[in-house]
Enzyme design. Structure first.
Site, PDB file in Angstrom:
ATOM      1  N   HIS A  97       0.848  -1.200   0.000  1.00  0.00           N
ATOM      2  CA  HIS A  97       0.000   0.000   0.000  1.00  0.00           C
ATOM      3  C   HIS A  97       0.886   1.254   0.000  1.00  0.00           C
ATOM      4  O   HIS A  97       2.106   1.163   0.107  1.00  0.00           O
ATOM      5  CB  HIS A  97      -0.985   0.006   1.166  1.00  0.00           C
ATOM      6  CG  HIS A  97      -0.380   0.017   2.540  1.00  0.00           C
ATOM      7  ND1 HIS A  97       0.380  -1.020   3.047  1.00  0.00           N
ATOM      8  CD2 HIS A  97      -0.438   0.947   3.543  1.00  0.00           C
ATOM      9  CE1 HIS A  97       0.749  -0.737   4.279  1.00  0.00           C
ATOM     10  NE2 HIS A  97       0.282   0.447   4.597  1.00  0.00           N
TER      11      HIS A  97
ATOM     12  N   HIS B  95       1.295   3.889   1.990  1.00  0.00           N
ATOM     13  CA  HIS B  95       1.862   4.584   3.144  1.00  0.00           C
ATOM     14  C   HIS B  95       3.388   4.554   3.075  1.00  0.00           C
ATOM     15  O   HIS B  95       3.995   3.545   2.730  1.00  0.00           O
ATOM     16  CB  HIS B  95       1.369   3.953   4.454  1.00  0.00           C
ATOM     17  CG  HIS B  95      -0.055   4.294   4.757  1.00  0.00           C
ATOM     18  ND1 HIS B  95      -0.809   3.604   5.687  1.00  0.00           N
ATOM     19  CD2 HIS B  95      -0.874   5.263   4.239  1.00  0.00           C
ATOM     20  CE1 HIS B  95      -2.035   4.145   5.731  1.00  0.00           C
ATOM     21  NE2 HIS B  95      -2.082   5.149   4.875  1.00  0.00           N
TER      22      HIS B  95
ATOM     23  N   ASP C 200       5.877   4.302   4.981  1.00  0.00           N
ATOM     24  CA  ASP C 200       6.726   3.311   5.647  1.00  0.00           C
ATOM     25  C   ASP C 200       6.668   1.943   4.972  1.00  0.00           C
ATOM     26  O   ASP C 200       7.281   0.985   5.455  1.00  0.00           O
ATOM     27  CB  ASP C 200       6.379   3.204   7.140  1.00  0.00           C
ATOM     28  CG  ASP C 200       4.947   2.776   7.397  1.00  0.00           C
ATOM     29  OD1 ASP C 200       4.061   3.104   6.592  1.00  0.00           O
ATOM     30  OD2 ASP C 200       4.705   2.102   8.428  1.00  0.00           O
ATOM     31  N   HIS C 201       5.966   1.856   3.849  1.00  0.00           N
ATOM     32  CA  HIS C 201       5.943   0.628   3.059  1.00  0.00           C
ATOM     33  C   HIS C 201       6.460   0.828   1.634  1.00  0.00           C
ATOM     34  O   HIS C 201       6.668  -0.149   0.919  1.00  0.00           O
ATOM     35  CB  HIS C 201       4.520   0.050   3.012  1.00  0.00           C
ATOM     36  CG  HIS C 201       4.048  -0.399   4.362  1.00  0.00           C
ATOM     37  ND1 HIS C 201       4.074  -1.714   4.772  1.00  0.00           N
ATOM     38  CD2 HIS C 201       3.569   0.315   5.415  1.00  0.00           C
ATOM     39  CE1 HIS C 201       3.627  -1.793   6.018  1.00  0.00           C
ATOM     40  NE2 HIS C 201       3.325  -0.567   6.422  1.00  0.00           N
TER      41      HIS C 201
ATOM     42  N   HIS D  12      -7.606  -0.518   5.424  1.00  0.00           N
ATOM     43  CA  HIS D  12      -6.525   0.306   5.977  1.00  0.00           C
ATOM     44  C   HIS D  12      -6.205   1.430   4.996  1.00  0.00           C
ATOM     45  O   HIS D  12      -6.094   2.596   5.379  1.00  0.00           O
ATOM     46  CB  HIS D  12      -5.303  -0.566   6.229  1.00  0.00           C
ATOM     47  CG  HIS D  12      -4.138   0.164   6.806  1.00  0.00           C
ATOM     48  ND1 HIS D  12      -4.117   0.640   8.099  1.00  0.00           N
ATOM     49  CD2 HIS D  12      -2.931   0.507   6.259  1.00  0.00           C
ATOM     50  CE1 HIS D  12      -2.965   1.234   8.329  1.00  0.00           C
ATOM     51  NE2 HIS D  12      -2.229   1.176   7.221  1.00  0.00           N
TER      52      HIS D  12
ATOM     53  N   ASP E  84      -0.480  -4.052   6.055  1.00  0.00           N
ATOM     54  CA  ASP E  84      -1.165  -3.547   7.248  1.00  0.00           C
ATOM     55  C   ASP E  84      -2.640  -3.942   7.269  1.00  0.00           C
ATOM     56  O   ASP E  84      -3.460  -3.286   7.917  1.00  0.00           O
ATOM     57  CB  ASP E  84      -1.032  -2.024   7.319  1.00  0.00           C
ATOM     58  CG  ASP E  84       0.366  -1.587   7.731  1.00  0.00           C
ATOM     59  OD1 ASP E  84       1.234  -2.460   7.891  1.00  0.00           O
ATOM     60  OD2 ASP E  84       0.590  -0.369   7.874  1.00  0.00           O
TER      61      ASP E  84
ATOM     62  N   HIS F  90       4.451  -5.257  10.056  1.00  0.00           N
ATOM     63  CA  HIS F  90       5.034  -4.699  11.277  1.00  0.00           C
ATOM     64  C   HIS F  90       5.221  -5.778  12.334  1.00  0.00           C
ATOM     65  O   HIS F  90       4.497  -6.778  12.368  1.00  0.00           O
ATOM     66  CB  HIS F  90       4.131  -3.607  11.869  1.00  0.00           C
ATOM     67  CG  HIS F  90       4.052  -2.361  11.056  1.00  0.00           C
ATOM     68  ND1 HIS F  90       4.913  -1.303  11.232  1.00  0.00           N
ATOM     69  CD2 HIS F  90       3.198  -1.996  10.066  1.00  0.00           C
ATOM     70  CE1 HIS F  90       4.593  -0.325  10.381  1.00  0.00           C
ATOM     71  NE2 HIS F  90       3.557  -0.734   9.661  1.00  0.00           N
TER      72      HIS F  90
END
Length: 259
Positions: A56, A58, A60-61, A112, A137, A176
């Site tokens: 996705h 975001h 941090d991915h 998400h 996520d 995560h």
């Protein structure tokens, strides 16, 4: 099992190297967390990177996508959301892609984020091999992602109509390292579940020893993940005061947000 190497980035993000077996050179990466030297990574790991899968948009991915594109301009980056940086291979639900001698089935799991994709990986040359799924996520070990762009019905579909139907032995690799916190919540909403208690003890010991808690399995998630147990668990139903799976999902997520 399909070979997966888990690499921790930032404080709790996972990036993954995936290949057919430990000795294979052809590989692909899942979720490039950071800007880093991926040419050095390829040399260190003795791999040829054939693709990137992004769950996705975001940061941090996919924070490493644009830097990766500069280093590997011809290597495809797959994803299900136009907001994914450097995306050039958009995918749809149930689309099948073959990479590094492995078969990838793309599973659309919006909630998400609206364009979230999980990736179910099998070895087409050996159907007896244990499959793996990368859940970003959407599904965490004993938990799920926040409903940033979606709804409880969407997460119920993602977890309980799509991911829950994968083979029980499927190895689950989330985005995560949230396992201990998730299992503490699971123990709160279902305190008499012995599987939760045992896994919480194990996960706590793993982290205290500096080890990861990935992977889980679909079988373990069905036994310990409260977001996949609303229908099965009378204890959870009492905690959320409903046996309706959608209402229960919404209430559980609200409780977890404030836990």
């Amino acid at each position: 099992m399909v070979y997966v190497k888990s690499l921790l980035r930032r404080t709790d993000n996972f990036m993954y190297i995936v290949k057919k077996n430990a000795g294979a050179r052809k590989a692909f990466l899942v979720d490039l967390v950071n800007e880093e030297n991926y040419q050095d990574l390829a040399e260190k790991e003795n791999i040829d990177i054939t693709a990137v899968l992004t769950t996705h948009h975001h940061y941090d991915h996919c924070g490493g996508n644009e830097g990766f594109r500069r280093q590997f301009p011809s290597v495809p980056i797959y994803g299900g959301d136009e907001r994914v940086p450097a995306l050039n291979q958009p995918v749809k639900h149930n689309q099948v892609v073959e990479l590094a001698d492995l078969k990838i089935r793309c599973l659309s799991t919006p909630c998400h984020t609206s364009g979230h994709v999980c990736y179910f990986i099998t070895d087409p040359s050996n159907e007896s091999e244990v499959p793996v799924v990368f859940t970003g996520d959407t599904l965490f070990i004993a938990g799920c992602g926040r409903f940033f762009e979606g709804t409880a019905p969407q997460m119920d579909t993602a977890l309980n109509r799509i991911l829950k139907t994968l083979p029980d032995d499927t190895s689950v690799f989330p985005g995560h390292e949230y396992t201990v916190a998730n299992l503490k919540f699971a123990a709160y909403v279902e305190p008499r579940n012995p599987d939760v208690a045992a896994k919480l003890q194990w996960a706590t010991e793993q982290r205290e020893n500096g080890a990861f808690t990935v992977p889980s399995t679909i079988f373990e998630e069905k036994a310990t993940n409260p977001f996949m147990r609303v229908v099965e668990s009378e204890e959870i139903q009492k905690k959320v005061d409903t046996n309706d799976p959608i209402e229960g999902m919404a209430k559980l997520r609200e409780m977890k947000n404030n836990f």
